[in-house]
Design an enzyme around this catalytic site. Structure first.
Site, PDB file in Angstrom:
ATOM      1  N   GLN A  58      -8.470  -6.885 -10.946  1.00 63.64           N
ATOM      2  CA  GLN A  58      -9.131  -5.676 -10.435  1.00 63.64           C
ATOM      3  C   GLN A  58      -8.686  -4.446 -11.241  1.00 63.64           C
ATOM      4  OE1 GLN A  58      -9.728  -4.658  -6.143  1.00 63.64           O
ATOM      5  NE2 GLN A  58      -7.818  -3.560  -6.423  1.00 63.64           N
ATOM      6  N   SER A  90      -2.762  -7.921   3.194  1.00 62.19           N
ATOM      7  CA  SER A  90      -3.325  -7.839   4.549  1.00 62.19           C
ATOM      8  C   SER A  90      -3.738  -9.225   5.026  1.00 62.19           C
ATOM      9  CB  SER A  90      -4.537  -6.908   4.548  1.00 62.19           C
ATOM     10  OG  SER A  90      -4.194  -5.666   3.974  1.00 62.19           O
ATOM     11  N   LYS A 109      -0.669  -6.548  -8.100  1.00 68.14           N
ATOM     12  CA  LYS A 109      -0.979  -7.750  -7.319  1.00 68.14           C
ATOM     13  C   LYS A 109      -2.422  -8.186  -7.567  1.00 68.14           C
ATOM     14  CE  LYS A 109      -1.615 -10.039  -3.165  1.00 68.14           C
ATOM     15  NZ  LYS A 109      -2.974  -9.704  -2.886  1.00 68.14           N
ATOM     16  N   HIS A 159       0.840  -1.208   0.000  1.00 68.34           N
ATOM     17  CA  HIS A 159       0.000   0.000   0.000  1.00 68.34           C
ATOM     18  C   HIS A 159       0.871   1.253   0.000  1.00 68.34           C
ATOM     19  CE1 HIS A 159      -2.766  -2.863   2.312  1.00 68.34           C
ATOM     20  NE2 HIS A 159      -3.498  -2.541   1.263  1.00 68.34           N
TER      21      HIS A 159
HETATM   22  P1  AMP Z   1      -6.371  -3.770  -0.561  1.00 70.83           P
HETATM   23  O1  AMP Z   1      -6.259  -2.973   0.690  1.00 70.83           O
HETATM   24  O2  AMP Z   1      -5.867  -5.172  -0.434  1.00 70.83           O
HETATM   25  O3  AMP Z   1      -7.737  -3.671  -1.199  1.00 70.83           O
HETATM   26  O4  AMP Z   1      -5.365  -3.098  -1.608  1.00 70.83           O
HETATM   27  C1  AMP Z   1      -5.420  -1.732  -1.901  1.00 70.83           C
HETATM   28  C2  AMP Z   1      -4.499  -1.427  -3.062  1.00 70.83           C
HETATM   29  O5  AMP Z   1      -3.169  -1.810  -2.741  1.00 70.83           O
HETATM   30  C3  AMP Z   1      -4.868  -2.195  -4.340  1.00 70.83           C
HETATM   31  O6  AMP Z   1      -4.664  -1.375  -5.476  1.00 70.83           O
HETATM   32  C4  AMP Z   1      -3.903  -3.343  -4.303  1.00 70.83           C
HETATM   33  O7  AMP Z   1      -3.631  -3.892  -5.581  1.00 70.83           O
HETATM   34  C5  AMP Z   1      -2.669  -2.680  -3.725  1.00 70.83           C
HETATM   35  N1  AMP Z   1      -1.791  -3.690  -3.148  1.00 70.83           N
HETATM   36  C6  AMP Z   1      -2.099  -4.645  -2.237  1.00 70.83           C
HETATM   37  N2  AMP Z   1      -1.044  -5.436  -1.984  1.00 70.83           N
HETATM   38  C7  AMP Z   1      -0.030  -4.981  -2.775  1.00 70.83           C
HETATM   39  C8  AMP Z   1       1.331  -5.373  -2.981  1.00 70.83           C
HETATM   40  N3  AMP Z   1       1.865  -6.413  -2.337  1.00 70.83           N
HETATM   41  N4  AMP Z   1       2.065  -4.673  -3.861  1.00 70.83           N
HETATM   42  C9  AMP Z   1       1.539  -3.609  -4.527  1.00 70.83           C
HETATM   43  N5  AMP Z   1       0.266  -3.189  -4.376  1.00 70.83           N
HETATM   44  C10 AMP Z   1      -0.503  -3.860  -3.519  1.00 70.83           C
END
Ligand code: AMP
Length: 286
Positions: free
Chosen positions: A157, A190, A153, A41
């Site tokens: 989406q 997460s 990742k 993030h």
């Molecule tokens: P989330 O909180 O899991 O919905 O993720 C929020 C944003 O962070 C989304 O655009 C995800 O693709 C990105 N994200 C989550 N994990 C990673 C990661 N390991 N590397 C890069 N971006 C990430």
């Protein structure tokens, strides 16, 4: 010590803040998240900070993108740690709306991105991308960002959001960001916090399976089936691993490939114990 950061809960306050920046011609960079923030993030937030006058991060565990038997109620939450990390990273506004404001009683409007939402996670999580597209469009309308940052990742989406922006003529630039990994290669998520220490060791099989696919690509293998067999063999070495899908698809259409030419996406969803993890790797000639 971080910078001065506002935490906004109300949709009206968020709109007012954005309006003030937009009327001055300031670019707003936006990073939507579900919180429990990690380096993945933060890499998106750092990019947004470097490229914009104003930066907004949202934390919203969006109920409409979770299936009935999924982990909405147990999804990890730590708003205090998250707000410290955002402040430290130079976020101007942390937007944390309430579900009852985002979806008040009588709520009935949803966005369907049809084709791109079909395969991969769309097949195993019916309704998931409908919830994602809906909440992201709502957040775009509230925040009115110039640029929004999404991680590779969650590759599907990202494609769903890109299709929505194109199809609905939205004035926002979508910026893809590389996947950030732990030192052994596990993609940060997460949901990694659900893993026991034994499961955490086994979870590296997703990344290692993707590396096997990459090695086949570098050798010039064209038969998609060979990639799938190699990835499955690596994953099934781990006693707690249960594949949900193991796929080789076209990077734009996400349709299954039979023959690999110059580009492909290797994409995985695997349960490690009860935890469903996803990962992917773009295979392309350098
Ligand atoms: P989330 O909180 O899991 O919905 O993720 C929020 C944003 O962070 C989304 O655009 C995800 O693709 C990105 N994200 C989550 N994990 C990673 C990661 N390991 N590397 C890069 N971006 C990430």
């Amino acid at each position: 010590m971080g910078n001065y950061m506002e935490i906004l809960i109300s949709i009206a306050d968020m709109k007012k803040w954005s309006f003030n920046h937009i009327k001055r011609g300031n670019s707003i960079g936006f990073v939507p998240t579900m919180g429990f923030l990690h380096e993945g993030h933060l890499s998106l937030i750092h990019k947004a900070r470097a490229e914009n006058v104003a930066v907004v991060t949202s934390i919203f565990v969006n109920p409409t993108q979770f299936g009935r038997n999924e982990d909405f109620s147990t999804y990890p939450r730590d708003p205090d740690a998250d707000s410290a990390k955002c402040s430290q990273a130079g976020v101007d506004v942390l937007f944390m709306p309430d579900a009852s404001d985002m979806y008040p009683s009588g709520y009935q409007t949803y966005v369907e991105v049809e084709k791109t939402s079909g395969p991969l996670c769309g097949a195993s999580r019916p309704g998931h991308f409908r919830g994602v597209a809906t909440v992201v469009l709502k957040l775009f309308n509230i925040i009115r960002p110039s640029v929004a940052y999404f991680g590779m990742k969650d590759y599907q989406q990202l494609q769903v959001i890109k299709a929505m922006v194109r199809d609905l003529d939205l004035d926002v630039k979508i910026e893809p960001c590389p996947t950030i990994r732990e030192s052994d290669g596990l993609a940060m998520s997460s949901r990694n916090s659900y893993l026991s220490s034994e499961e955490r060791i086994q979870a590296v099989c997703l990344y290692q399976a993707l590396l096997e696919a990459q090695a086949l690509f570098q050798k010039g293998e064209q038969r998609a089936q060979k990639y799938i067999e190699a990835m499955a063999a690596r994953i099934l070495k781990e006693p707690s691993a249960q594949p949900d899908y193991i796929s080789l698809v076209h990077p734009q259409t996400l349709e299954d490939l039979k023959i690999v030419n110059d580009r492909a996406l290797a994409a995985l969803a695997v349960r490690i114990g009860k935890t469903r993890l996803i990962d992917n790797m773009l295979l392309e000639a350098q």
